[in-house]
Design an enzyme around this catalytic site. Structure first.
Site: not given
Length: 136
Positions: A85, A126-127, A130
């Site tokens: 990341c 993944h995003e 977040h």
């Protein structure tokens, strides 16, 4: 506008809020910031540029897609992998899904639904993590 990448784990660990039409500029800032970090980054969430809103950008090969309020509607075929990341040093193990279906709003605030698989699905997951404050 290209924004500085946030590396504060406390800030990144907080959940983001729903985006509105007033947040369109944040999507444009994500486009500019991803472009500026292209050699080491394939996706971003708004909190990575200091904005706690549910907005991400995902590189899908030839284009970058900005997603406002993305939600994973379905997922299949779990697997383990390692990811890095831009906001963190090194790589970490995580679990992802090979195929997902994501719902989101585009720049015209039109609802979209898209099936993603493989690498693109992994970036998107993944995003989206977040946005809920989950860091690999």
């Amino acid at each position: 506008m290209v924004k500085q990448i946030v590396r504060d784990v406390f800030f990144l660990g907080q959940s983001s809020e729903p985006a509105t039409k007033a947040d369109i500029q944040v999507g444009k800032d994500l486009q500019d910031t991803l472009q500026a970090n292209r050699e080491r980054c394939v996706g971003m969430a708004a909190n990575m540029i200091g904005v706690k809103k549910n907005i991400i950008i995902v590189n899908m090969g030839f284009i970058d897609v900005v997603m406002f309020n993305p939600v994973i509607a379905s997922k299949r075929d779990m697997y383990e992998t390692e990811e890095g990341c831009l906001s963190l040093e090194g790589v970490r193990k995580t679990t992802r899904y090979q195929e997902i279906e994501v719902e989101y709003y585009d720049f015209n605030w039109k609802k979209q639904r898209q099936k993603l698989s493989g690498w693109t699905a992994q970036i998107c997951q993944h995003e989206i993590d977040h946005l809920s404050g989950k860091i690999i």
